[in-house]
Every structure is written in structure tokens, then in C-alpha cells.
Design an enzyme around this catalytic site. Structure first.
Site, PDB file in Angstrom:
ATOM      1  N   GLU A  71       0.736  -1.191  -0.094  1.00 33.62           N
ATOM      2  CA  GLU A  71       0.062   0.209   0.006  1.00 33.62           C
ATOM      3  C   GLU A  71       0.968   1.206  -0.003  1.00 33.62           C
ATOM      4  OE1 GLU A  71      -0.154  -2.598   2.082  1.00 33.62           O
ATOM      5  OE2 GLU A  71      -2.218  -3.009   2.677  1.00 33.62           O
ATOM      6  N   PRO A 282      10.868 -15.280  -1.738  1.00 33.74           N
ATOM      7  CA  PRO A 282      10.041 -15.551  -0.448  1.00 33.74           C
ATOM      8  C   PRO A 282       9.137 -14.357  -0.217  1.00 33.74           C
ATOM      9  CG  PRO A 282      11.953 -16.658  -0.131  1.00 33.74           C
ATOM     10  CD  PRO A 282      12.421 -15.879  -0.981  1.00 33.74           C
ATOM     11  N   ARG A 283       7.974 -14.148   0.241  1.00 38.34           N
ATOM     12  CA  ARG A 283       7.439 -13.276   0.574  1.00 38.34           C
ATOM     13  C   ARG A 283       7.850 -12.504   1.890  1.00 38.34           C
ATOM     14  NH1 ARG A 283       5.441  -9.005   1.559  1.00 38.34           N
ATOM     15  NH2 ARG A 283       3.297  -8.443   1.877  1.00 38.34           N
ATOM     16  N   LEU A 323      14.401  -7.163   0.900  1.00 33.99           N
ATOM     17  CA  LEU A 323      13.299  -6.363   0.777  1.00 33.99           C
ATOM     18  C   LEU A 323      13.503  -5.367  -0.211  1.00 33.99           C
ATOM     19  CD1 LEU A 323      11.640  -6.284   4.434  1.00 33.99           C
ATOM     20  CD2 LEU A 323      10.704  -7.650   2.451  1.00 33.99           C
ATOM     21  N   GLY A 324      12.292  -4.732  -0.843  1.00 31.17           N
ATOM     22  CA  GLY A 324      12.394  -3.757  -1.839  1.00 31.17           C
ATOM     23  C   GLY A 324      13.305  -3.885  -3.084  1.00 31.17           C
ATOM     24  N   GLU A 325      13.311  -5.122  -3.577  1.00 25.86           N
ATOM     25  CA  GLU A 325      14.177  -5.206  -4.886  1.00 25.86           C
ATOM     26  C   GLU A 325      13.294  -5.877  -5.782  1.00 25.86           C
ATOM     27  OE1 GLU A 325      18.813  -5.397  -4.402  1.00 25.86           O
ATOM     28  OE2 GLU A 325      17.701  -7.148  -3.107  1.00 25.86           O
ATOM     29  N   ASN A 350       0.688  -8.481  -6.365  1.00 24.55           N
ATOM     30  CA  ASN A 350       0.643  -7.226  -7.465  1.00 24.55           C
ATOM     31  C   ASN A 350       1.538  -7.998  -8.821  1.00 24.55           C
ATOM     32  OD1 ASN A 350       0.782  -5.366  -8.800  1.00 24.55           O
ATOM     33  ND2 ASN A 350       1.841  -4.159  -7.666  1.00 24.55           N
ATOM     34  N   SER A 352       1.430  -6.078 -11.639  1.00 24.83           N
ATOM     35  CA  SER A 352       1.798  -5.198 -12.503  1.00 24.83           C
ATOM     36  C   SER A 352       3.219  -4.915 -12.532  1.00 24.83           C
ATOM     37  CB  SER A 352       1.020  -3.775 -12.213  1.00 24.83           C
ATOM     38  OG  SER A 352       1.426  -3.514 -10.952  1.00 24.83           O
ATOM     39  N   GLU A 353       3.944  -5.114 -11.543  1.00 22.19           N
ATOM     40  CA  GLU A 353       5.413  -4.881 -11.254  1.00 22.19           C
ATOM     41  C   GLU A 353       5.914  -5.804 -12.437  1.00 22.19           C
ATOM     42  OE1 GLU A 353       5.970  -3.368  -6.971  1.00 22.19           O
ATOM     43  OE2 GLU A 353       6.096  -5.518  -7.400  1.00 22.19           O
TER      44      GLU A 353
END
Length: 447
Positions: A71, A282-283, A323-325, A350, A352-353
Site C-alpha cells: 500500500e 519468498p514473501r 526487501l524492496g528489490e 501485485n 503489475s510490476e
């Protein structure tokens, strides 16, 4: 009839308010315990009680609030447009989770203020609003916290709900007589609601959100950006060099239980393509570290992202436990499998990425509120996203793509074209709605 419903809603809210007052002392202890478990920031956790760690600059202030990473990332393009179009406004961003904090703090423009969000107790919300004095609150997706909304409304703060969504489960729960009155009251306090889809708009209206405040902009999660620093770009380019001339595919946002599907496909593909590299994201990073240890015990050749291990020709699994990559990693692979979708009870992630990076996309059937995204892309081009039933189906489709360059290119082009059609104008639309429905009201009444 409406007055009676509103009165019942206020009664339910007063019960909630009293209950949250009573729980306030326990919440402080709860936050301290979460801090010890690494779930709250070690020094900034008092922000969750409404205690600021930054000075409040003079002038009007807009507050964007998101609970978690997904979000929060959807809010960033709107924030950047706001900074660009209205540099006279101060912007405050809040999130709840540590994972969001670790990534988003590096993605925001330098002049945007960043805090952890207050817990929904009257004292914490009052302290937060009393200090920051926002002119408007932009809430992302489904954060309908009663004290936050009711106290903001009482103080004359304009409220917007962006990328609004209500899951089928939440809709059933909120439609129950007692909660229905409360949710109806909360939705009546908003000046703007921007739903994800027609289905979400219908659910919101059935919960008595005023139709006049519901407007569409498109899904903000289509607003994918690739603004990365030189160091990150260098790391991605280095990875691209390491992956040259190999058959590569990626499984992203994998939850516990789904690794069986991914590793089953990996073993079959490896027999057919000895140069194979499977990227697994992994999440949760901890899951990645545990999975790497298990695979290494079984004799698999694994490189771990967090340890900056290079991918040698002898390694065939690259585990990304950071994270974030994800957005940048999609640029490395022609095939992307989106997790959180292969087991009942999951709600998807998601897509869309991956589409923005022109990947051939696969997902399972358990996609939850991301079903609207799958259906939108498939309506534009049925080849843009393919849903598969499990390991055998996924395996057969990836083998087809690896064996036929023309089919692979067609699938990749379909995903990219669908993404560009759906992303066009989303941020402009959202910004125009905020200007019309929020800024006009907030700045006229509060400045």
C-alpha cells in the site's frame, strides 16, 4: 431512517471508543513486546503512541497513511506528483510495519516527512493529530480505523480513501447488523473514495458510502516506477552479467507451502536445461534464509542475495532474502511466477510490476482481491497473464516458453502492452481527484 442508522452507528462507535480507552495501557506493553521481537522500531516505537520524532514544519500538511509495503509503494507516485505540483505543501507519510519502513524510507522524496502511524486509541490519535495538524488525510486501501476517522472528522480534517478495496470476507463481516452501522458512519465522513474496481465500488455503496464521493482513477498499483540509485543499478547490472546465456525464470512473493510447487518445477526443468537458474523471492526474508539452509542440506547449489554471493555456473537457485528489490529483479527474467496464489486461503500479489518489466506472467487461481488486476489484463490481452492449476500445468507452460522463442516474445509483449494500457493516466487521474475533492475543501477551511 438515515438518522436512526447514524445514531446506531455512533452508539457502536462509542462502545469501540470506550473499549479502546480501556485497552490503552495494554497496548503500550504490547508495543514493547513487539519491539523485543523485532516487529517495532527499537527507538522510534513511541511514534505508534502519537509521539513525534520530527519537527512539524509551518504551513499546510497532507498526511498519507498506508499499513504496509504494498500500500505504501502505491502511495509514493501520488506523493511525488503532489510534491511536483504543489511544492508549497508539506507531506507526511506514515506506515505501520517495519518491512514498509525499511524500504519506503529510501523511496520517498527527501523533503517528505516519515513517521510510524499511531495505534487507534483516542489518546494516540489525539496526540498525533494535535501535533501534526494535517489539513487532509489520504488513507490507502482499507484502513478504516474508527478513532482515526471520527477524530479527524471532528477536527475538520478532510478524508480520502485511495485505492479503496474491501475483500469478500471483510464485506460479509461488515455487512452484519452491528458492524454495518459503524462502517456506514465511517464511510460517511469521507470527502473522496477512489475504489480499485467496479466490484469494490458496488460493495462500498452497499455499505452506504455516498455515491457522490465515489470516483475512479484506475489502480494505483499500476503506477510502477524504476527510480533506483547508482549503487542499486550497478548491482542489478552485475546480476544481469552473471545470468547471461542462461535459462532464467523467477518465482516471486512465495509463501510457505508454495516452495513445493516451485522446487518441483525447478527439478524437472534442470534435467532439461542444465544451465537453468531459478530465482526464488519468498514473501518474507526469514523464510528465504530457512529455505536456503534446507536446500543446501539436500545438496542443492544455492546463492543467497543477503550475503552478496555471486551466481557461479554451478549454482542453479538464487534465493532473494531481501526487501524492496522485486521491481528491479523482474528486469532480469523473461518469465515470472507470482506467488501467494497456489494454495487455498491465499490472496495473490501485485502482478503489475512483472508486467511493467515485460515478463511472461503466471499465477495460480487463489488471487483474492488481485483478481480484478488479472481480469483487467486478460480482457485487454488473454496472453498477458496465464493462470495455472499447479505444478504440472506450470511446468508444461514454462517448458513451452523455453522451447519457443516466438511464443515467449508474444507473451512478454502481451503483458507489457496490457500494463501500459492500464497504467496510462492513473496518477494524473488520482491527483486531479485529490485537487478537486480534497485540497479545495481542506485548504479553504483550514488555512
Amino acid at each position: 431512517m438515515a438518522a436512526t442508522g447514524a445514531a446506531k452507528g455512533r452508539l457502536v462507535y462509542n462502545i469501540y471508543k470506550a473499549f479502546s480507552y480501556a485497552l490503552s495501557p495494554l497496548l503500550r506493553l504490547h508495543l514493547q513486546l513487539r519491539k523485543l521481537r523485532g516487529l517495532e522500531h527499537p527507538t522510534r516505537w513511541p511514534e505508534r503512541l502519537g509521539r513525534p520524532s520530527l519537527p512539524r514544519p509551518p504551513g499546510p500538511l497532507l498526511w498519507f497513511h498506508a499499513v504496509s509495503l504494498g500500500e505504501g509503494m502505491a502511495a509514493i507516485p501520488v506523493i511525488k506528483r503532489c510534491v511536483q505540483c504543489r511544492p508549497d505543501l508539506n507531506i507526511l507519510m506514515t506506515t505501520t510495519t517495519m518491512s514498509a519502513f525499511e524500504v519506503i524510507k529510501n523511496q520517498l522524496p527527501s523533503n517528505v516527512l516519515y513517521q510510524f502511524s499511531p495505534v487507534d486509541t483516542p489518546a494516540a490519535v489525539d496526540a498525533f493529530l494535535g501535533y501534526w495538524k494535517p489539513n487532509a488525510v489520504m488513507i490507502m486501501e482499507n484502513e478504516l480505523w474508527p478513532n482515526l476517522i471520527m477524530i479527524s472528522s471532528r477536527k475538520g480534517i478532510a478524508l480520502a480513501l485511495l485505492n479503496a478495496r474491501i475483500s469478500a470476507k471483510s464485506f460479509r463481516r461488515w455487512s452484519a447488523p452491528v458492524l454495518f452501522r459503524l462502517i456506514s458512519l465511517l464511510l460517511s465522513k469521507f470527502s473522496l473514495i477512489v475504489p480499485l474496481s467496479n466490484v469494490q465500488a458496488i460493495r462500498l455503496q452497499l455499505l452506504q458510502a455516498p455515491p457522490s464521493i465515489i470516483n475512479f482513477s484506475g489502480d494505483l498499483k499500476y503506477a510502477v516506477g524504476y527510480d533506483i540509485c547508482n549503487e542499486e543499478q550497478g548491482s542489478i547490472n552485475d546480476l544481469k552479467t552473471q545470468l547471461a546465456n542462461r535459462h532464467v525464470w523467477m518465482a516471486s512473493s512465495i509463501h510457505r507451502g508454495e516452495e513445493e510447487v516451485i522446487l518441483g518445477v525447478h527439478k524437472v526443468l534442470l534435467q532439461m536445461y542444465p544451465d537453468l537458474l531459478t530465482i526464488i523471492v519468498p514473501r518474507y526474508p526469514q523464510h528465504g534464509q530457512e529455505l536456503a539452509q534446507e536446500l543446501q542440506k539436500e545438496g542443492h547449489n544455492v546463492a543467497l542475495r543477503s550475503k552478496h554471493q555471486r551466481i557461479t555456473p554451478g549454482e542453479n537457485i538464487y534465493l532473494v532474502d531481501t526487501l524492496g528489490e522485486l521491481r528491479q529483479l523482474y528486469l532480469l527474467t523473461p518469465v515470472a511466477v507470482i506467488g501467494g496464489s497456489f494454495c487455498p486461503g491465499f490472496a495473490g500479489h501485485n502482478i503489475s510490476e512483472a508486467a511493467a518489466a515485460c515478463c511472461a506472467i503466471f499465477t495460480g487461481y487463489h488471487v483474492g482481491h488481485f483478481s480484478h488486476m488479472v481480469h483487467e489484463m486478460q480482457l485487454l490481452n488473454p496472453l498477458s497473464v496465464l493462470q495455472v492449476s499447479g505444478k504440472s500445468d506450470l511446468q508444461a507452460n514454462i517448458i513451452e516458453l523455453f522451447g519457443n522463442a516466438r511464443v515467449l516474445e508474444t507473451r512478454r509483449m502481451a503483458a507489457g502492452q496490457a500494463f501500459h494500457a492500464l497504467s496510462s493516466g492513473v496518477i494524473t487521474n488520482a491527483w486531479n481527484l485529490i485537487k478537486i475533492h480534497i485540497l479545495g475543501q481542506a485548504l479553504a477551511e483550514r488555512i
